[in-house]
Design a protein around this motif. Sequence first.
Motif, PDB file in Angstrom:
ATOM      1  N   TYR A  45       0.249   2.838   1.935  1.00 50.83           N
ATOM      2  CA  TYR A  45       0.385   1.891   3.123  1.00 50.83           C
ATOM      3  C   TYR A  45      -0.978   2.229   4.001  1.00 50.83           C
ATOM      4  N   ASN A  46      -1.596   1.157   4.645  1.00 53.24           N
ATOM      5  CA  ASN A  46      -2.758   1.507   5.385  1.00 53.24           C
ATOM      6  C   ASN A  46      -2.320   1.744   6.906  1.00 53.24           C
ATOM      7  N   GLU A  47      -2.984   1.737   7.732  1.00 52.59           N
ATOM      8  CA  GLU A  47      -2.716   1.765   9.291  1.00 52.59           C
ATOM      9  C   GLU A  47      -1.776   0.658   9.915  1.00 52.59           C
ATOM     10  N   GLU A  48      -2.094  -0.521   9.317  1.00 54.32           N
ATOM     11  CA  GLU A  48      -1.200  -1.616   9.714  1.00 54.32           C
ATOM     12  C   GLU A  48       0.257  -1.831   8.903  1.00 54.32           C
ATOM     13  N   GLY A  49       0.333  -0.976   7.982  1.00 54.69           N
ATOM     14  CA  GLY A  49       1.422  -1.002   7.142  1.00 54.69           C
ATOM     15  C   GLY A  49       1.396  -2.002   6.193  1.00 54.69           C
ATOM     16  N   ILE A  50       0.007  -2.250   5.680  1.00 55.48           N
ATOM     17  CA  ILE A  50      -0.141  -3.250   4.306  1.00 55.48           C
ATOM     18  C   ILE A  50      -0.140  -2.294   3.375  1.00 55.48           C
ATOM     19  N   LEU A  51       0.289  -2.496   1.950  1.00 55.63           N
ATOM     20  CA  LEU A  51       0.172  -1.678   0.825  1.00 55.63           C
ATOM     21  C   LEU A  51      -1.056  -2.124   0.271  1.00 55.63           C
ATOM     22  N   LEU A 285      -0.921  -9.989  -4.457  1.00 56.56           N
ATOM     23  CA  LEU A 285      -0.589  -9.085  -5.805  1.00 56.56           C
ATOM     24  C   LEU A 285       0.768  -8.554  -5.397  1.00 56.56           C
ATOM     25  N   THR A 286       0.859  -7.916  -4.258  1.00 62.62           N
ATOM     26  CA  THR A 286       2.165  -7.279  -3.934  1.00 62.62           C
ATOM     27  C   THR A 286       3.476  -7.839  -3.669  1.00 62.62           C
ATOM     28  N   GLY A 287       3.183  -9.249  -2.887  1.00 65.11           N
ATOM     29  CA  GLY A 287       4.180 -10.145  -2.332  1.00 65.11           C
ATOM     30  C   GLY A 287       4.583  -9.501  -1.309  1.00 65.11           C
ATOM     31  N   GLN A 288       4.172  -8.606  -0.335  1.00 63.32           N
ATOM     32  CA  GLN A 288       4.279  -8.225   0.692  1.00 63.32           C
ATOM     33  C   GLN A 288       4.235  -9.274   1.891  1.00 63.32           C
ATOM     34  N   GLN A 289       5.339  -9.472   2.755  1.00 64.59           N
ATOM     35  CA  GLN A 289       5.305 -10.182   4.200  1.00 64.59           C
ATOM     36  C   GLN A 289       4.699  -9.520   5.110  1.00 64.59           C
ATOM     37  N   HIS A 290       3.657  -9.785   5.784  1.00 65.67           N
ATOM     38  CA  HIS A 290       2.989  -9.327   6.748  1.00 65.67           C
ATOM     39  C   HIS A 290       2.111 -10.326   7.822  1.00 65.67           C
ATOM     40  N   PRO A 291       2.271 -10.392   8.927  1.00 60.85           N
ATOM     41  CA  PRO A 291       1.381 -11.145   9.654  1.00 60.85           C
ATOM     42  C   PRO A 291      -0.238 -10.923   9.606  1.00 60.85           C
TER      43      PRO A 291
END
Length: 390
Positions: A45-51, A285-291
Motif C-alpha cells: 500500500y503506497n502513501e495514499e493507501g492504494i495497493l 486489477l485489484t478492485g480496490q475502492q479509493h477516491p
Amino acid sequence: MFDYLIVGAGFAGSVLAERLATRSNKKVLILDKRNHIAGNAYDHYNEEGILVHKYGPHIFHTNSKEVFEYLSNFTDWRPYEHRVLASVDGQMVPMPINLDTINKLYGLSLNSFEVEQFLESLAEQIPVIKTSEDVVVSKVGRELYEKFFRNYTRKQWGMDPSELDKSVTSRVPTRTNRDDRYFTDTYQAMPLHGYTRMFERMLDHPNISIMLNTDYHDVVDFIPFKEIIFTGPVDEYFDFKFGKLPYRSLEFKHETLNTEKFLAAPVVNYPNEHLYTRITEFKALTGQQHPKTSVVYEYPKAEGDPYYPIPRLENAELYNKYKKLADETPNVHFVGRLATYKYYNMDQVVAQALTLYKKLTDKEKVAEKPTITGSASIMEKLVPRDPAKE
C-alpha cells in the motif's frame, strides 16, 4: 544446521520452502537481497493507501488445476479477466488484435468470417518462420506489424523483431471474434488481499527462517546447510565464468493521481509514441475502492535488475554452457526464471517448483531404500522429468 538454503524469496523459492517445511519437515533458510519477500510479485500500500505492484503488473492466469489449487491454500481470489487497449493511429483499440480492432482501425463492419479473409489477404507467405517479425507478418501482414509490433518490440527489447527469436511474438494471438480478453486460461484471478499477503501465509511456518537485505555471497560460508536451492541468475552463481547472460530491464515510474479513474482499460500499450511501453492502473486489477488512483509507466532499458532473458540463439548457446555446469554441481538445485534463463509466467514457475519438490522427495525415498544389485532400470523409473523441460 539447515536442510536447505534457498536463495530468493520469489515464487520458486517460496513454494519450495513451503513444501519442504510443511510436507517434509525440513529446516529451511531463505535469503533475499531485497528488503521484502514475494520477488517481483511484491505489492504494497503506497502513501495514499492504494495497493500497487512495485515491479509492474502481475496478472495471474493458468490452465493448471494443480497450480491454482495449490496457491488457493494461501489466498482467496478475486475473479479477474485482463483486458488491454493499444494506442494506434490516434485510437484506443483492443489488443491482442481481434474483430473489433480491425473494424475500428479501418472503419469497417466485417464479421468473423470476413475478417479472417481480410487478414489472410494481408498475410505474407514466409516458408520458414525463424524470427518474431516472421511470426507476425505471416499472420497479419506488414501494415499491422508496423502499427502494433515493430516499434513496441524495439522499445521492449532494444532490438528489431527481425533479430529476435520467434517465441517473443508467438505469445500474442490474433483473433477473428470479439473476445477482448488478453488471456484465455481456465483460471484467471487476482489474490484477494494481494500477492505479498499470499506469500506471508505461504512462509508462515516454524521450520522456515528468512533473512532479507542479505546477499548470499556474504553469508554462504558461515551458515551450515546440506543443500542449496538457487533462484538467482545462473551465470552469477558461477561467477560469470563464460560471460554474462544478457537481460532486458525495466524502470518503473509510479504516480498517484487525484482522480478516481485514469485509463480506459487496466493496461494501455503505446507501440509507437512515448518512451514507455505501457501504463497500468492498479485499482482496475485489484478492485480496490479509493477516491484517487495510482498508475505505473514502464520504461525498458538495457541495464538494471534482470527481468527478461533475451531470446536469441547465441544467448541460448551461452546458457547451455551454464546449464551443463549446473547439472554437474552436486547438492545445488537451479529453479525459476533467472536460474533457468527462461521467460516463465508465474504459474509456470510454481509448476516448476512443485516438480522440483517431487524430484527432491523421490530422490530421498530412493536413498532410503536398500541398494539392489542389477536394478538400475527400476531406479530410473523413479527419477521424475527435468523441471527445466516442463
